[in-house]
Design a protein around this motif. Structure first.
Motif, short mmCIF file in Angstrom:
data_model
loop_
_atom_site.label_atom_id
_atom_site.label_comp_id
_atom_site.label_asym_id
_atom_site.label_seq_id
_atom_site.Cartn_x
_atom_site.Cartn_y
_atom_site.Cartn_z
N SER A 100 2.26 5.41 -10.69
CA SER A 100 3.40 4.62 -11.02
C SER A 100 4.11 5.06 -9.70
CB SER A 100 4.26 5.12 -12.11
OG SER A 100 4.47 6.41 -12.09
N SER A 101 5.17 3.99 -9.31
CA SER A 101 5.54 4.12 -7.84
C SER A 101 7.13 4.29 -7.95
CB SER A 101 5.33 2.92 -6.95
OG SER A 101 5.35 1.60 -7.74
N GLN A 109 11.07 -5.12 4.37
CA GLN A 109 10.59 -3.72 3.89
C GLN A 109 11.02 -3.57 2.61
OE1 GLN A 109 10.19 -4.56 7.02
NE2 GLN A 109 8.03 -3.92 7.40
N SER A 110 11.68 -4.27 1.82
CA SER A 110 12.20 -3.95 0.60
C SER A 110 11.52 -4.42 -0.38
CB SER A 110 13.79 -4.30 0.48
OG SER A 110 13.82 -4.13 -0.98
N PRO A 111 10.62 -3.27 -1.12
CA PRO A 111 9.93 -3.46 -2.17
C PRO A 111 10.71 -4.35 -3.40
CG PRO A 111 10.13 -1.30 -1.96
CD PRO A 111 10.82 -1.85 -1.08
N GLU A 125 0.78 -1.09 0.33
CA GLU A 125 0.16 0.08 0.02
C GLU A 125 1.00 1.38 0.07
OE1 GLU A 125 -4.33 -1.45 1.95
OE2 GLU A 125 -2.71 -0.67 3.19
N LYS A 126 1.65 1.30 1.15
CA LYS A 126 2.62 2.67 1.07
C LYS A 126 3.74 2.75 -0.01
CE LYS A 126 2.11 3.04 6.09
NZ LYS A 126 2.37 2.31 7.14
N LYS A 127 4.38 1.65 -0.29
CA LYS A 127 5.53 1.80 -1.21
C LYS A 127 5.06 1.62 -2.66
CE LYS A 127 8.81 1.20 2.29
NZ LYS A 127 9.66 0.25 3.24
N CYS A 128 3.69 0.83 -2.97
CA CYS A 128 3.83 0.40 -4.25
C CYS A 128 2.29 1.05 -4.53
CB CYS A 128 3.60 -1.06 -4.45
SG CYS A 128 5.17 -1.90 -4.10
N LYS A 183 8.89 -8.52 -5.70
CA LYS A 183 8.76 -8.36 -7.18
C LYS A 183 8.00 -9.32 -7.74
CE LYS A 183 13.36 -5.84 -8.13
NZ LYS A 183 14.64 -6.13 -8.78
N GLN A 184 7.94 -10.50 -7.36
CA GLN A 184 7.21 -11.71 -7.66
C GLN A 184 5.72 -11.29 -7.43
OE1 GLN A 184 9.42 -14.96 -6.07
NE2 GLN A 184 8.95 -15.97 -7.83
N VAL A 185 5.34 -10.97 -6.36
CA VAL A 185 4.01 -10.47 -5.70
C VAL A 185 3.52 -9.51 -6.81
CG1 VAL A 185 2.71 -9.44 -3.96
CG2 VAL A 185 4.43 -11.42 -3.42
N ARG A 186 4.13 -8.67 -6.91
CA ARG A 186 3.82 -7.30 -7.70
C ARG A 186 3.53 -7.47 -9.20
NH1 ARG A 186 8.50 -4.05 -6.19
NH2 ARG A 186 8.61 -3.16 -7.93
N TYR A 187 4.47 -8.53 -9.63
CA TYR A 187 4.20 -9.28 -11.07
C TYR A 187 2.99 -9.62 -11.42
CZ TYR A 187 4.66 -12.11 -15.22
OH TYR A 187 4.49 -12.96 -16.31
#
Length: 162
Positions: free
Chosen positions: A161-162, A141-143, A35-38, A149-153
């Motif tokens: 855009s983040s 905590q590293s996005p 939520e906060k970072k992406c 990265k796999q989750v965001r994919y």
């Protein structure tokens, strides 16, 4: 598309020592990263479903308003006889109605998928799981970690855009 949430999160809700990390992950780490970072919007039971609401219909409505379902696979979730309603609804919507993509996060090594319900085994066979490994707890905590990265994919595109 009429959806409010990017993902509905399904996790074991029993209070055991392993659940403490899972709850910390669900209430702290996931919102911080996704939520906060992406810029995603998550629906988390206990945070976005309110006391006094009819849980069953609230769960169903929130799932219908979500673009993805994130299921945290733990031994507790697999072996639990309680709290399976949202899991059944989620898998029904994903497989039968084919309207929601499922993201499976393997929070601990499950090993043999044989005792999983058939619908979960089917999804794992189709797309696999994203495995949380111990080393992720060093820098959760590293996005930009491989895990996130796999989750965001698998997540829908964010509007900003983040």
């Amino acid at each position: 598309d009429g959806k409010i949430y990017d993902a509905y999160v399904i996790y074991p809700r029993n209070h055991t020592s392993e659940a403490n990390f899972v709850e910390h992950f669900v209430y702290q780490i996931m919102p911080d990263i996704l939520e906060k970072k992406c810029g995603y919007k998550l629906c988390i039971y206990g945070r976005d479903i309110y006391p006094g609401e009819d849980a069953a219909s609230a769960i169903e409505k929130r799932m219908q308003k979500s673009r993805r379902l994130i299921i945290l696979l733990t031994h507790q979730l697999i072996n639990s006889k309680e709290d399976v309603y949202d899991q059944h609804i989620a898998l029904y919507n994903a497989l039968i109605q084919n309207d929601t993509k499922v993201i499976l996060l393997e929070m601990e090594t499950i090993g043999n998928y044989g005792n999983l319900q058939e619908s979960l085994r089917f999804i794992i066979k189709q797309q696999g799981t994203i495995k949380w490994k111990e080393e992720h707890t060093v820098h959760p905590q590293s996005p930009n970690s491989k895990f996130w990265k796999q989750v965001r994919y698998h997540m829908p595109l964010t509007r900003r855009s983040s």
